[in-house]
Design a protein around this motif. Structure first.
Motif, PDB file in Angstrom:
ATOM      1  N   GLU A  82       0.820  -1.222   0.000  1.00 63.92           N
ATOM      2  CA  GLU A  82       0.000   0.000   0.000  1.00 63.92           C
ATOM      3  C   GLU A  82       0.847   1.262   0.000  1.00 63.92           C
ATOM      4  OE1 GLU A  82      -0.663   0.060   4.871  1.00 63.92           O
ATOM      5  OE2 GLU A  82      -2.375  -0.195   3.514  1.00 63.92           O
ATOM      6  N   ARG A  83       2.123   1.167   0.392  1.00 62.59           N
ATOM      7  CA  ARG A  83       2.993   2.343   0.391  1.00 62.59           C
ATOM      8  C   ARG A  83       3.539   2.665  -0.995  1.00 62.59           C
ATOM      9  NH1 ARG A  83       6.429  -0.063   5.327  1.00 62.59           N
ATOM     10  NH2 ARG A  83       5.834  -1.921   4.128  1.00 62.59           N
ATOM     11  N   CYS A  84       3.404   1.732  -1.933  1.00 62.83           N
ATOM     12  CA  CYS A  84       3.895   1.955  -3.295  1.00 62.83           C
ATOM     13  C   CYS A  84       2.894   2.812  -4.062  1.00 62.83           C
ATOM     14  CB  CYS A  84       4.117   0.619  -4.000  1.00 62.83           C
ATOM     15  SG  CYS A  84       4.771   0.804  -5.672  1.00 62.83           S
ATOM     16  N   GLN A  85       3.358   3.906  -4.660  1.00 64.35           N
ATOM     17  CA  GLN A  85       2.488   4.869  -5.336  1.00 64.35           C
ATOM     18  C   GLN A  85       2.441   4.677  -6.848  1.00 64.35           C
ATOM     19  OE1 GLN A  85       0.660   7.132  -3.488  1.00 64.35           O
ATOM     20  NE2 GLN A  85       1.489   5.932  -1.795  1.00 64.35           N
ATOM     21  N   VAL A  86       3.146   3.660  -7.389  1.00 67.02           N
ATOM     22  CA  VAL A  86       3.240   3.502  -8.841  1.00 67.02           C
ATOM     23  C   VAL A  86       2.998   2.035  -9.202  1.00 67.02           C
ATOM     24  CG1 VAL A  86       4.834   5.424  -9.158  1.00 67.02           C
ATOM     25  CG2 VAL A  86       5.746   3.146  -8.671  1.00 67.02           C
ATOM     26  N   THR A  87       2.861   1.779 -10.495  1.00 68.47           N
ATOM     27  CA  THR A  87       2.693   0.408 -10.976  1.00 68.47           C
ATOM     28  C   THR A  87       4.039  -0.298 -10.978  1.00 68.47           C
ATOM     29  OG1 THR A  87       3.083   0.978 -13.279  1.00 68.47           O
ATOM     30  CG2 THR A  87       0.816   1.176 -12.474  1.00 68.47           C
ATOM     31  N   VAL A  88       3.994  -1.612 -11.147  1.00 66.99           N
ATOM     32  CA  VAL A  88       5.236  -2.385 -11.162  1.00 66.99           C
ATOM     33  C   VAL A  88       6.102  -2.004 -12.357  1.00 66.99           C
ATOM     34  CG1 VAL A  88       4.247  -4.336 -12.448  1.00 66.99           C
ATOM     35  CG2 VAL A  88       6.187  -4.711 -10.921  1.00 66.99           C
ATOM     36  N   HIS A  89       5.470  -1.591 -13.477  1.00 60.76           N
ATOM     37  CA  HIS A  89       6.246  -1.205 -14.657  1.00 60.76           C
ATOM     38  C   HIS A  89       7.017   0.086 -14.398  1.00 60.76           C
ATOM     39  CE1 HIS A  89       4.120  -4.327 -16.818  1.00 60.76           C
ATOM     40  NE2 HIS A  89       2.974  -3.811 -16.420  1.00 60.76           N
ATOM     41  N   VAL A  90       6.356   1.062 -13.776  1.00 67.39           N
ATOM     42  CA  VAL A  90       7.041   2.307 -13.433  1.00 67.39           C
ATOM     43  C   VAL A  90       8.138   2.042 -12.402  1.00 67.39           C
ATOM     44  CG1 VAL A  90       6.749   4.601 -12.421  1.00 67.39           C
ATOM     45  CG2 VAL A  90       5.016   3.689 -13.973  1.00 67.39           C
ATOM     46  N   LEU A  91       7.838   1.176 -11.442  1.00 68.54           N
ATOM     47  CA  LEU A  91       8.821   0.846 -10.414  1.00 68.54           C
ATOM     48  C   LEU A  91      10.053   0.191 -11.032  1.00 68.54           C
ATOM     49  CD1 LEU A  91       9.412   0.803  -7.388  1.00 68.54           C
ATOM     50  CD2 LEU A  91       8.277  -1.425  -7.265  1.00 68.54           C
ATOM     51  N   ARG A  92       9.839  -0.735 -11.957  1.00 72.72           N
ATOM     52  CA  ARG A  92      10.962  -1.400 -12.624  1.00 72.72           C
ATOM     53  C   ARG A  92      11.801  -0.390 -13.414  1.00 72.72           C
ATOM     54  NH1 ARG A  92       8.192  -5.008 -15.054  1.00 72.72           N
ATOM     55  NH2 ARG A  92       8.372  -6.564 -13.404  1.00 72.72           N
ATOM     56  N   TYR A  93      11.139   0.554 -14.091  1.00 75.00           N
ATOM     57  CA  TYR A  93      11.858   1.576 -14.850  1.00 75.00           C
ATOM     58  C   TYR A  93      12.697   2.456 -13.919  1.00 75.00           C
ATOM     59  CZ  TYR A  93      12.664   5.789 -17.591  1.00 75.00           C
ATOM     60  OH  TYR A  93      13.243   6.856 -18.200  1.00 75.00           O
ATOM     61  N   ARG A  94      12.123   2.837 -12.780  1.00 73.23           N
ATOM     62  CA  ARG A  94      12.858   3.703 -11.855  1.00 73.23           C
ATOM     63  C   ARG A  94      14.059   2.986 -11.253  1.00 73.23           C
ATOM     64  NH1 ARG A  94       7.941   6.738  -8.497  1.00 73.23           N
ATOM     65  NH2 ARG A  94       7.297   8.123 -10.196  1.00 73.23           N
ATOM     66  N   VAL A  95      13.905   1.716 -10.933  1.00 73.83           N
ATOM     67  CA  VAL A  95      15.032   0.949 -10.394  1.00 73.83           C
ATOM     68  C   VAL A  95      16.142   0.852 -11.433  1.00 73.83           C
ATOM     69  CG1 VAL A  95      15.746  -1.351  -9.625  1.00 73.83           C
ATOM     70  CG2 VAL A  95      13.651  -0.327  -8.725  1.00 73.83           C
ATOM     71  N   ALA A  96      15.769   0.609 -12.690  1.00 79.04           N
ATOM     72  CA  ALA A  96      16.773   0.539 -13.755  1.00 79.04           C
ATOM     73  C   ALA A  96      17.468   1.882 -13.950  1.00 79.04           C
ATOM     74  CB  ALA A  96      16.108   0.102 -15.069  1.00 79.04           C
ATOM     75  N   ALA A  97      16.757   2.978 -13.637  1.00 80.86           N
ATOM     76  CA  ALA A  97      17.344   4.313 -13.758  1.00 80.86           C
ATOM     77  C   ALA A  97      18.091   4.732 -12.492  1.00 80.86           C
ATOM     78  CB  ALA A  97      16.247   5.333 -14.064  1.00 80.86           C
TER      79      ALA A  97
END
Length: 342
Positions: free
Chosen positions: A82-97
């Motif tokens: 519930e603390r995650c504010q984005v989708t898994v796709h956005v999260l994966r992109y941010r981690v890669a960045a």
């Protein structure tokens, strides 16, 4: 995959069917991989069970865990938190960045911060967009966001520092004019916005920029960016439109010439004056290729068949490319007219 109930295999002093062995805690591979190893590759059962897959096939290895708030979970697990504010796709992109992981989880991806978060300057609090419309702001919205959010300037300095020589508007356009115009009519334009207007793909835009910005492209280099922040690249609208008009004037003319040549080649080989009268063009081309066996030698036949194939491919592909090129020309010219009338 179904297992054969008649096949019983022994390992570690136990006898089980293949499906049961694939579910055993000592099995390091999938049932499909185990079946291939045992039944087709004739590998010993204990080795087949315990030898981990080294290629990209087979089951995944241990999934990577990410730490935040004193907990460790996979990306998918964090995306469900519930603390995650984005989708898994956005999260994966941010981690890669290379975002800090807690920031990647909690940074909202909805409205941009300049429209939601309040910032203080001159004893007042406003969102960044409203600060860009403030009378004390001496720059346009693009420059303000770039200075404050990406260059980390103090807000009052970002608002009141005069434009540098790279950020200066064209002659005859005042800063008050810039503030009154919509973003599309600014003297600068982002690559994403230009592509959305003209129909160009970002992949093609980046390819032009990469190839024509090299040392070998001295004759007509790609326009230099005014400034760049995050994934947004800002260009001078007039320079960018002029460059693409010059490019696509030549491209469209060249493609129209190729299309005319393709039409002549097809008409000659199919012995028709109008290709629209051919009910099944693909079948007609195939028959024309076969008929060349009676007319040409082996070497000549290969060259003529290749020429016919190229003509048929051009006839099917080039009309769409020409329409796309004409749209780029028309929209670029429209942008220049809007800029001239701003």
């Amino acid at each position: 995959m179904r297992s054969d109930p008649k096949v019983l295999l022994t390992a570690f002093g136990e006898t089980k069917g293949l499906t049961e062995w694939s579910r055993d805690s000592r099995c390091k591979v999938s049932q499909a991989t185990l079946r291939v190893r045992v039944l087709h590759q004739k590998m010993g059962l204990e080795e087949a069970l315990t030898l981990e897959v080294r290629s990209g096939k087979g089951p995944r290895g241990p999934r990577k865990l990410y730490n935040a708030f004193g907990e460790s979970r996979t990306l998918a697990g964090w995306a469900r938190d519930e603390r995650c504010q984005v989708t898994v796709h956005v999260l994966r992109y941010r981690v890669a960045a290379a975002w800090p992981f807690e920031k990647a989880l909690t940074w909202p991806s909805g409205k941009p911060l300049e429209q939601t978060q309040l910032y203080s300057a001159f004893g007042e609090e406003k969102n960044l967009w409203d600060w860009g419309e403030d009378a004390r702001c001496l720059v346009d919205q693009y420059t303000l966001r770039n200075r404050f959010l990406h260059k980390r300037w103090p807000l009052e300095l970002a608002l009141t520092r005069q434009l540098t020589h790279k950020e200066s508007p064209p002659a005859g356009v005042t800063l008050d004019d810039l503030r009154k115009q919509s973003m599309r009519k600014y003297f600068v334009i982002s690559a994403q916005e230009y592509c959305a207007i003209t129909g160009l793909t970002m992949a093609r835009f980046k390819r032009y920029r990469r190839l024509m910005s090299s040392a070998h492209a001295d004759e007509d280099r790609f326009p230099p960016e005014v400034y760049e922040y995050a994934t947004t690249v800002i260009f001078d609208t007039e320079e960018l439109c002029d460059w693409f008009i010059r490019l696509y004037t030549e491209v469209v003319a060249r493609e129209e010439s190729r299309l005319s040549e393709a039409v002549r080649t097809l008409q000659g080989n199919l012995r028709v004056n109008d290709l629209n009268t051919v009910p099944d063009l693909e079948t007609a081309v195939r028959r024309a290729r076969l008929s060349m066996a009676d007319t040409y030698s082996n070497r000549e036949r290969y060259a003529q068949q290749k020429k016919l194939d190229v003509a048929f491919a051009d006839y099917r592909k080039l009309p769409k490319e020409i329409l796309s090129g004409k749209k780029v020309l028309a929209e670029s010219e429209r942008l220049l007219k809007e800029l001239a009338g701003a």
